[in-house]
Design an enzyme around this catalytic site. Structure first.
Site, short mmCIF file in Angstrom:
data_model
loop_
_atom_site.label_atom_id
_atom_site.label_comp_id
_atom_site.label_asym_id
_atom_site.label_seq_id
_atom_site.Cartn_x
_atom_site.Cartn_y
_atom_site.Cartn_z
N SER A 1 0.71 -1.25 0.08
CA SER A 1 0.10 0.24 0.12
C SER A 1 0.90 1.48 0.29
CB SER A 1 -0.85 -0.26 1.01
OG SER A 1 -1.84 1.15 1.57
N GLY A 2 0.96 2.42 -0.58
CA GLY A 2 1.97 3.06 -1.52
C GLY A 2 2.85 3.15 -2.06
N THR B 1 -2.15 2.16 -7.98
CA THR B 1 -2.88 3.22 -8.72
C THR B 1 -2.72 4.25 -9.04
OG1 THR B 1 -4.46 3.46 -6.53
CG2 THR B 1 -5.41 4.59 -7.83
N SER C 1 -5.39 5.64 -1.07
CA SER C 1 -5.05 3.83 -1.09
C SER C 1 -6.62 3.44 -1.80
CB SER C 1 -4.69 3.22 0.85
OG SER C 1 -5.06 1.85 0.54
N SER C 2 -6.58 2.24 -2.27
CA SER C 2 -7.63 1.68 -2.97
C SER C 2 -7.82 0.66 -1.57
CB SER C 2 -7.03 0.84 -4.35
OG SER C 2 -6.47 1.66 -5.23
N GLU D 1 -0.48 -5.30 3.35
CA GLU D 1 -1.84 -4.80 4.64
C GLU D 1 -1.17 -4.93 6.13
OE1 GLU D 1 -4.82 -1.79 2.59
OE2 GLU D 1 -4.90 -3.05 4.26
#
Length: 752
Positions: free
Chosen positions: A164-165, A169, A223-224, A449
């Site tokens: 994440s990050g 995206t 974050s998606s 995550e």
């Protein structure tokens, strides 16, 4: 498959990166018992000779940034790979090839001209785009040309993975932009206008999906909170005909609960900050309004752009009137979040409303266009159906139950709204199946995550990442080596981390975390976290991928994922898996006079919400597992391309390279093993039929010369035929390999 290594003559054994010949051997594939053990094994003391090679390689630091493909690194170790990436990152070079994978380091700042139309044109027009600097456009162009060449499998998938990050995206957004641009070329003006219209709609789906499905978390401002697989549909001329979006596991609990320092979905902040004065009066939304479900509203993010979302929705066919209906419902949910209850003095009576809660309840009822009296009744009183005669009883809810029912209303409305939005988007951009023949898929799923508190959402997210890692292992690390062995090529297996044990723990049969969760969810009893932990310990203690935090005060279990250990809290996990929606709450929403809510909760669905249907409802993990298996079938039927997004630091600071954090990500996704296999393997892989079609003329010429020689020696016609038949494909390949061994490897690659 005809395959050869251009660095050696035919028949040679496989050399390693230092030129030594690796003997034929059988290597036992060892599974890594834990992430810490994997780290320790990768940091073992190197022998003196290898240490000298590493020192010699790293001595010229100025040259390290020139290694645009990590297979050229010699020797290949975590230290040399890390140093090369660090040197390139310092030089503002963010993309590096690693065999079949592209490594993308997030710069955490805008980079001018890196994704401009001019750059797109350069990569699309290049005769050999792989000779240009590594870029996500190189991967995109390769996929596009694979569709053009109709090499099986024709359909393509670009799998964008990472924490994440890490930039997944953004990468997916740029890839969509590239495909929409290169697939929009046409000589027909009328066709060009149609393609551009489709392109505009496809690209406009991005800001809408991000507004309703993304949020600011501890690790990422955008974050998606759902997974999506976008299929770009191409016709026979490789022009864009349309697209479709499939979504996976929206984190709807975020509507009613946000962890400390995190935010709700972007769309709530966009509406509150971007509403007009007239809308504020109508929706009861003063400038100084504070909402429990709108934390950290003082933060201003670039995602807080309501006008961009509204314009995109308009292009997708959602008119201004419908948009206002959507925003009004969202504001109604914010007011609902401020409805608070206090425990009654007498348990036989319903809970009381806290101070000011009555005003918020009234505003909620007005915005959702439901009866205020009925809304309060359904939030505070539970309906129980019992006995053969289905007798109905009313029971006042506790303060906790009132809060749970309130959250349930918000979650079910938002989930239905999101599904409706995806349906509208697909209706706007999807083409008839007869108009398109192939597709290029873009997979953008939530990254791995691990938060201070992890529950069912994180378990499902990390399970999805485990499945994608297994896909990569099966497609490349395992399948390619097994193919070499099957074809009789000299090859020594390169070991890698296999995550099958972890997947068996989560989803395996007959007993796994998912199966035990589903079994617990089917039992009509109150959930007991301690009791469920005991069941997990009894059934799954033998799996080395599960452990326990004995010092934790709350029931938990630890899963050893390929990317690290994650501790999951058991409390609330069973209820989330059941995801119950009381029928009386659905019936309340079905009576709404709001046109949008009537679409979301049609009356004909009422029979599906009775008690029996609730007991037979599909659990969250079963539904997610089924949708994920469907996705994996699609991925397995396509040609995959891998982009590994790497997060250089956990603080999202521009151009800050933290070696330890990057190293853990490289080790987790098997980058070093990928480089080793690619460097020692066979870079040219051509199916026999395609090989013969290209070089058949040489074979025919060779046959003619041998037949002429046989005729001169007085051979009979039958003997001549035998000579011709004896020129098997195997012999022909050896002839070509011998000829190619006389050529320089670079000349050979240009010839091919």
């Amino acid at each position: 498959m005809a395959a050869w290594n251009t660095n050696r003559a035919a028949g040679d054994a496989v050399p390693n990166r230092r030129g030594a010949v690796a003997p034929r051997s059988t290597t036992v594939r060892r599974q890594t018992n834990s992430f810490k053990k994997s780290q320790a094994s990768n940091h073992t003391t190197l022998n003196h000779a290898l240490e000298e090679e590493i020192k010699a390689f790293l001595i010229n630091e100025d040259e390290l940034q020139q290694f645009d493909d990590l297979t050229k690194v010699n020797p290949v170790t975590t230290a040399t790979v890390l140093k090369c990436l660090q040197a390139r990152y310092a030089a503002s070079v963010f993309y590096t090839n690693a065999g079949c994978t592209l490594v993308a380091l997030n710069p955490f700042q805008p980079v001018s001209n890196l994704y401009s139309p001019g750059i797109m044109k350069e990569y699309h027009a290049a005769s050999r785009p792989q000779e240009l600097k590594p870029h996500i456009f190189t991967v995109a162009e390769q996929a596009f040309r694979n569709v053009q060449s109709h090499n099986e499998p024709v359909n393509q998938s670009l799998i964008v993975s990472g924490e994440s990050g890490a930039g997944k995206t953004w990468t997916s957004r740029c890839l969509m932009n590239y495909f929409a641009t290169v697939a929009a070329s046409s000589t027909s003006v009328k066709c060009q206008e149609n393609v551009e219209r489709i392109e505009k709609r496809v690209l406009d789906s991005n800001p809408v999906m991000e507004a309703f499905g993304n949020a600011c978390t501890l690790r990422n401002h955008n974050s998606s909170r759902f997974g999506k697989y976008i299929q770009l549909q191409l016709n026979r001329s490789q022009q864009l005909e349309g697209a479709s979006v499939q979504t996976y596991l929206l984190e709807k609990t975020r509507v009613a609960y946000q962890a400390p320092s995190e935010r709700n979905f972007h769309i709530f902040y966009q509406v509150v900050k971007g509403a007009t004065e007239e809308q504020r009066l109508e929706w009861g939304l003063p400038e100084a309004a504070e909402f429990f479900w709108l934390p950290n509203a003082e933060k201003t993010l670039e995602e807080d752009q309501l006008e961009e979302t509204k314009n995109a929705m308009l292009h997708l066919g959602i008119d201004s009137g419908t948009q206002d209906q959507v925003f009004r419902v969202l504001v109604g949910l914010l007011h609902l979040g401020n409805v608070r209850f206090s425990s009654p003095t007498d348990e036989c009576h319903p809970c009381d409303l806290k101070e000011k809660a009555a005003g918020f309840l009234k505003t909620t009822a007005n915005l959702l266009k439901v009866s205020e009296k009925d809304l309060l009744e359904q939030l505070r009183v539970r309906t129980i159906t019992a006995g053969r005669q289905q007798q109905i009883f009313k029971k006042p809810c506790s303060k906790v139950e009132c809060g749970t029912r309130k959250d349930c209303v918000a979650k079910v409305i938002y989930a239905k709204l999101f599904d409706w939005l995806v349906k509208v988007i697909n209706g706007s951009i999807c083409s008839d199946s007869i108009k398109w023949t192939n597709f290029i898929g873009l997979l953008d799923v939530y990254g791995f995550e691990s938060f201070p508190q992890n529950n069912l959402e994180q378990l499902c997210i990390n399970y999805a990442n485990e499945k994608l890692q297994q896909h990569f292992v099966a497609h490349y690390l395992r399948a390619q080596q097994e193919e070499y062995t099957a074809e009789g090529l000299e090859w020594s297996f390169i070991s890698y981390q296999d995550n099958q044990s972890c997947l068996d723990l989560i989803e395996g049969n007959p007993t796994s975390i998912f199966s035990l969760l589903n079994e617990e969810s089917r039992l009509n009893r109150l959930s007991d976290a301690t009791q469920f932990k005991t069941r997990l310990q009894a059934a799954l203690a033998s799996n080395h991928c599960m452990s326990w935090d004995v010092f934790s005060k709350v029931p938990n279990f630890i899963v050893v994922h390929y990317a690290g250990n994650v501790s999951y809290q058991i409390e609330g996990m069973m209820e989330k898996n059941k995801d119950p929606v009381p029928p009386e709450l659905v019936q309340l929403l079905q009576k709404s006079q709001d046109a949008l809510l009537k679409k979301l909760f049609p009356v004909e669905e009422r029979e599906h919400n009775d008690t029996k249907a609730q007991n037979k409802a599909v659990t969250v993990v079963s539904k997610f597992k089924g949708s994920l298996e469907s996705l994996m079938r699609i991925l397995n039927s396509t040609s995959p391309h891998y982009i590994r997004c790497i997060k250089p630091n956990m603080n999202c600071k521009p151009l800050l390279f933290r070696s330890e954090e990057i190293l853990s990500q490289l080790e987790a996704c098997g980058i070093v093993e990928t480089i080793n296999i690619s460097a020692a393997g066979f870079p040219i892989r051509v199916p026999y039929q395609h090989f013969l079609e290209r070089y058949g003329l040489l074979r025919a010429h060779w046959q003619h010369n041998l037949q002429t020689a046989a005729s001169i020696n007085g051979c009979s016609p039958a003997k001549k035929r035998k000579v011709s038949l004896d020129l098997s494909l195997h012999q022909f390949l050896h002839f070509l390999f011998a000829a190619f061994s006389l050529l320089n490897a670079s000349i050979l690659l240009r010839c091919l």
